[in-house]
Design an enzyme around this catalytic site. Structure first.
Site, PDB file in Angstrom:
ATOM      1  N   ARG A   1      54.403  -0.661 -28.321  1.00 23.75           N
ATOM      2  CA  ARG A   1      53.889  -0.610 -29.697  1.00 23.75           C
ATOM      3  C   ARG A   1      52.412  -0.978 -29.707  1.00 23.75           C
ATOM      4  NH1 ARG A   1      57.596  -3.420 -34.265  1.00 23.75           N
ATOM      5  NH2 ARG A   1      55.565  -4.172 -34.912  1.00 23.75           N
TER       6      ARG A   1
ATOM      7  N   LYS B   1      64.570  -9.988 -36.218  1.00 18.79           N
ATOM      8  CA  LYS B   1      65.201  -9.609 -37.485  1.00 18.79           C
ATOM      9  C   LYS B   1      65.499  -8.112 -37.572  1.00 18.79           C
ATOM     10  CE  LYS B   1      60.858  -9.591 -40.123  1.00 18.79           C
ATOM     11  NZ  LYS B   1      60.023  -9.565 -38.892  1.00 18.79           N
TER      12      LYS B   1
ATOM     13  N   ARG C   1      56.862  -9.662 -47.776  1.00 19.05           N
ATOM     14  CA  ARG C   1      56.047 -10.445 -46.844  1.00 19.05           C
ATOM     15  C   ARG C   1      54.985 -11.263 -47.559  1.00 19.05           C
ATOM     16  NH1 ARG C   1      56.923  -6.776 -42.129  1.00 19.05           N
ATOM     17  NH2 ARG C   1      55.994  -7.665 -40.273  1.00 19.05           N
TER      18      ARG C   1
ATOM     19  N   ARG D   1      58.295  -7.328 -25.571  1.00 20.50           N
ATOM     20  CA  ARG D   1      58.564  -6.112 -26.345  1.00 20.50           C
ATOM     21  C   ARG D   1      57.427  -5.097 -26.169  1.00 20.50           C
ATOM     22  NH1 ARG D   1      59.687  -6.773 -32.661  1.00 20.50           N
ATOM     23  NH2 ARG D   1      57.457  -6.561 -32.940  1.00 20.50           N
TER      24      ARG D   1
ATOM     25  N   ARG E   1      49.073 -11.433 -35.915  1.00 21.19           N
ATOM     26  CA  ARG E   1      50.294 -11.214 -36.694  1.00 21.19           C
ATOM     27  C   ARG E   1      51.007 -12.531 -36.982  1.00 21.19           C
ATOM     28  NH1 ARG E   1      53.946  -7.452 -33.747  1.00 21.19           N
ATOM     29  NH2 ARG E   1      55.017  -7.130 -35.710  1.00 21.19           N
TER      30      ARG E   1
END
Ligand code: AMP
Length: 188
Positions: free
Chosen positions: A133, A13, A88, A127, A144
């Site tokens: 990250r 997204k 969220r 990723r 998550r």
């Protein structure tokens, strides 16, 4: 143009929100990015948010609602925006509804990018390797996804009830997904 981009972590997204915001000339507003900047700058807000982010949980509603409240008042957001990663939780969604109403605006749609869970873990690990990250390690990724299911997935029903939910298939090439989203937006 006032849109929400939703979807589980790893659905793409952020990438899509950036691409489409640039095309449409509106800002992409990502609470995750604003929080990461605050963490990097070592601001009081960043110091408060860090622990929640690194564990894969959510930063408290009051903090992110405050971020969005301030950000939506900035002049570049006057013609519209794409919200990426906010809301969220149901509490955030209700707060957003109130904010938008107070400003005399309306949310046009909530694009929900749908991707299978198995594929999400793969994408997030990939990723992690590329971007480094600190919240993309395997246990944090699992947390998550669990956080998403428990706290964010209920928003699908919330926006469906409001009549503004638009599901988009999130598999295929990046360009294919962009085209699907644009097809939805251009019909609004
Ligand atoms: P993101 O870049 O959207 O994946 O966000 C990274 C992290 O920032 C999330 O895992 C949360 O810890 C935090 N975060 C971002 N947006 C929100 C939000 N709307 N509510 C609570 N926490 C958030």
């Amino acid at each position: 143009m006032r849109l929400i981009f939703m979807g589980p972590p790893g659905a793409g997204k952020g990438t899509q929100a950036k691409l489409i915001a640039a095309q449409k000339g509106v800002p992409q507003i990502s609470t995750g990015e604003i929080l990461r900047q605050a963490v990097a700058a070592g601001t009081p807000m960043g110091m408060k948010a860090r622990e929640f982010m690194e564990s894969g949980g959510l930063v408290p509603d009051a903090v992110v609602i405050g971020i969005i409240e301030d950000r939506l008042k900035e002049s570049d957001a006057a013609p519209g925006y794409i919200l990426d990663g906010f809301p969220r939780t149901l509490e955030q969604a209700r707060a957003l509804d109130e904010m938008v109403l107070r400003m005399g605006h309306k949310l046009q749609c909530a694009i929900n990018i749908e991707v299978d869970e198995g594929e999400l873990v793969e994408r997030l690990l990939d990723r992690a390797r590329k971007e480094g990250r600190s919240d993309d390690t395997e246990p944090v990724i699992k947390k998550r996804l669990q956080t998403y299911k428990e706290q964010t997935e209920p928003l699908i029903g919330y926006y469906a009830k409001a009549g503004i939910l638009k599901p988009v298939v999130g598999t295929g090439s990046m360009a294919e997904i962009t085209d699907r989203i644009l097809a939805v937006i251009n019909r609004l």
